[in-house]
Scaffold this motif. Structure first.
Motif, PDB file in Angstrom:
ATOM      1  N   SER A  49     -54.404  47.712   4.654  1.00 11.31           N
ATOM      2  CA  SER A  49     -54.795  47.327   3.296  1.00 11.31           C
ATOM      3  C   SER A  49     -55.716  46.111   3.289  1.00 11.31           C
ATOM      4  N   ILE A  67     -55.969  44.310   0.476  1.00 12.00           N
ATOM      5  CA  ILE A  67     -55.421  43.445  -0.579  1.00 12.00           C
ATOM      6  C   ILE A  67     -53.901  43.431  -0.523  1.00 12.00           C
ATOM      7  N   GLU A  68     -53.320  42.401  -1.109  1.00 15.26           N
ATOM      8  CA  GLU A  68     -51.870  42.243  -1.097  1.00 15.26           C
ATOM      9  C   GLU A  68     -51.177  43.154  -2.106  1.00 15.26           C
ATOM     10  N   ALA A  69     -51.846  43.480  -3.203  1.00 20.70           N
ATOM     11  CA  ALA A  69     -51.204  44.215  -4.300  1.00 20.70           C
ATOM     12  C   ALA A  69     -50.618  45.548  -3.862  1.00 20.70           C
ATOM     13  N   THR A  70     -51.285  46.242  -2.948  1.00 24.40           N
ATOM     14  CA  THR A  70     -50.836  47.584  -2.580  1.00 24.40           C
ATOM     15  C   THR A  70     -49.806  47.592  -1.454  1.00 24.40           C
ATOM     16  N   GLN A 112     -47.160  45.409  -1.950  1.00 25.20           N
ATOM     17  CA  GLN A 112     -45.997  44.935  -2.694  1.00 25.20           C
ATOM     18  C   GLN A 112     -44.919  46.032  -2.708  1.00 25.20           C
ATOM     19  N   HIS A 138     -47.174  49.658  -2.924  1.00 30.46           N
ATOM     20  CA  HIS A 138     -47.510  50.000  -4.309  1.00 30.46           C
ATOM     21  C   HIS A 138     -48.731  50.916  -4.295  1.00 30.46           C
ATOM     22  N   GLY A 181     -54.042  48.968  -6.788  1.00 33.06           N
ATOM     23  CA  GLY A 181     -54.355  47.573  -7.068  1.00 33.06           C
ATOM     24  C   GLY A 181     -55.861  47.438  -7.200  1.00 33.06           C
ATOM     25  N   LYS A 182     -56.361  46.213  -7.217  1.00 35.62           N
ATOM     26  CA  LYS A 182     -57.806  45.979  -7.328  1.00 35.62           C
ATOM     27  C   LYS A 182     -58.197  44.790  -6.474  1.00 35.62           C
TER      28      LYS A 182
END
Length: 249
Positions: A165, A167-170, A172, A208, A211-212
């Motif tokens: 990934s 980004i961190e959002a995905t 989570q 998750h 995300g963006k």
């Protein structure tokens, strides 16, 4: 049939094909082919990175008639035979990207495995022991490979395909202790300099689904276990429809 102004991509990762997977993935691929104009595979195609597993996967993909683009994941490196795995897939018509770019139905695709290292202020820095510096250097090299691939694209619409990934959002939903091993913010940097329409990755089975990036590029975690758990009534892939003037999911 391909529309004159729409192209549909089916994206899924973390197939973890084993020697005994014969027949288990074929229904998913059949559904993807019917729904999409191209199939994107976001790494961990095999479970132990064995040529025997790659041969099984090729048989499962045999009925797919739409273009297939893939990147490798960490599991595909497990046995040190990633080159053979890549060769088997390539010989079967799968376009395996490792810092390269290709074009499918007028859409540019840049692909890279990516690497770990953590996110934001908590990202690992190149300081201390040599092995720690080597770890960070691997992440930097993967980011440079992604940037090189993105820089080659001249198409109006572009996709970034990776395993780890950016980004961190995905990620989570995964245990906090393993966040640094699920991706790296360094993979996000090239996406800021060379924006794309969408990013697909896998790896985080309990993460998750979306995300963006900081510049609002949609990022989708398409790990198959996550797709199966999050959307149990749907086939375990993300369908993304790309139009000439806009992008819709």
């Amino acid at each position: 049939m391909i529309s004159e102004d729409t192209v549909r991509f089916a994206a899924v990762g973390d197939l973890h094909c084993t020697k005994s997977s014969a027949g288990s993935l074929r229904p998913l691929f059949s559904q993807a082919e019917k729904a999409a104009d191209a199939l994107l595979l976001a790494g961990d195609l095999t479970d132990y990175g064995l040529p025997e597993e790659a041969h099984v996967l090729v048989e499962e993909l045999a009925a797919v008639r739409v273009p297939i683009v893939a990147v490798l994941g960490n599991h595909d490196f497990e046995s040190g035979q990633q080159d053979k795995v890549c060769e088997i897939l390539t010989n079967a018509g799968v376009r395996v990207l490792d810092g390269e770019a290709c074009e499918v139905h007028g859409v540019g695709i840049a692909g890279v495995k990516g690497f770990a290292g953590g996110f934001g202020r908590r990202a690992l820095g190149p300081w201390g022991e040599r092995i720690m510096k080597q770890f960070v250097e691997e992440a930097l090299q993967e980011a440079l490979k992604l940037e090189s691939a993105l820089a080659k694209l001249r198409t109006p619409h572009r996709i970034a395909l990776m395993h780890y990934s950016p980004i961190e959002a995905t990620v989570q939903g995964e245990p906090l202790e393993i966040f640094p091993f699920l991706g790296c913010s360094r993979l996000e940097d090239p996406l800021l300099r060379y924006p794309v329409d969408v990013v697909f990755h896998g790896h985080a089975h309990r993460g998750h689904p979306e995300g963006k990036t900081v510049n609002q590029i949609p990022v989708y975690n398409v790990a198959r276990p996550l797709m199966q758990r999050t959307y149990p009534e749907q086939p375990a892939f993300r369908l993304f429809e790309m139009q000439r003037e806009s992008v819709n999911v």
